[in-house]
Motif scaffolding. Structure first.
Motif, PDB file in Angstrom:
ATOM      1  N   MET A  68      20.760  83.710  73.897  1.00 56.30           N
ATOM      2  CA  MET A  68      21.290  83.553  75.238  1.00 56.30           C
ATOM      3  C   MET A  68      21.000  84.806  76.076  1.00 56.30           C
ATOM      4  SD  MET A  68      22.806  81.395  77.014  1.00 56.30           S
ATOM      5  CE  MET A  68      23.751  81.172  78.445  1.00 56.30           C
ATOM      6  N   LEU A  69      21.124  85.957  75.434  1.00 54.52           N
ATOM      7  CA  LEU A  69      20.853  87.202  76.147  1.00 54.52           C
ATOM      8  C   LEU A  69      19.388  87.302  76.553  1.00 54.52           C
ATOM      9  CD1 LEU A  69      21.848  89.958  77.128  1.00 54.52           C
ATOM     10  CD2 LEU A  69      21.296  90.866  74.881  1.00 54.52           C
ATOM     11  N   ARG A  70      18.500  86.867  75.658  1.00 58.17           N
ATOM     12  CA  ARG A  70      17.074  86.904  75.985  1.00 58.17           C
ATOM     13  C   ARG A  70      16.743  85.982  77.153  1.00 58.17           C
ATOM     14  NH1 ARG A  70      13.791  87.238  70.261  1.00 58.17           N
ATOM     15  NH2 ARG A  70      14.669  89.237  69.633  1.00 58.17           N
ATOM     16  N   ALA A  71      17.391  84.819  77.184  1.00 56.33           N
ATOM     17  CA  ALA A  71      17.148  83.888  78.286  1.00 56.33           C
ATOM     18  C   ALA A  71      17.618  84.495  79.608  1.00 56.33           C
ATOM     19  CB  ALA A  71      17.848  82.566  78.024  1.00 56.33           C
ATOM     20  N   THR A  72      18.758  85.160  79.578  1.00 65.68           N
ATOM     21  CA  THR A  72      19.278  85.791  80.789  1.00 65.68           C
ATOM     22  C   THR A  72      18.347  86.900  81.268  1.00 65.68           C
ATOM     23  OG1 THR A  72      21.520  85.338  80.030  1.00 65.68           O
ATOM     24  CG2 THR A  72      21.285  86.951  81.782  1.00 65.68           C
ATOM     25  N   ILE A  73      17.887  87.710  80.343  1.00 67.09           N
ATOM     26  CA  ILE A  73      16.964  88.793  80.698  1.00 67.09           C
ATOM     27  C   ILE A  73      15.650  88.222  81.221  1.00 67.09           C
ATOM     28  CG2 ILE A  73      15.605  90.700  79.757  1.00 67.09           C
ATOM     29  CD1 ILE A  73      17.985  91.294  77.920  1.00 67.09           C
TER      30      ILE A  73
END
Length: 58
Positions: free
Chosen positions: A1-6
């Motif tokens: 999820m963090l990678r998608a946000t970044i």
């Protein structure tokens, strides 16, 4: 999820920017609202008096 946000923030920087703060403009109270506030204030004072009388007995 963090990678998608970044990834989204990196690929679409306009989506990650915050909007400028706009101060809220207070709306004037109507006469009806002031009468409701008066009634609520009187009811609150009556309730406080009732609690005071109940607590004082003990």
């Amino acid at each position: 999820m963090l990678r998608a946000t970044i990834a989204v923030a990196t690929l679409f920087p306009a989506l990650a920017q915050a909007e400028a703060f706009t101060r809220p403009i207070p709306q004037p109270q109507s006469a009806t609202a002031e009468w409701w506030f008066l009634g609520a204030s009187i009811a609150f004072l009556v309730a406080l008096l009732a609690v005071h009388l109940l607590v004082r007995r003990r």
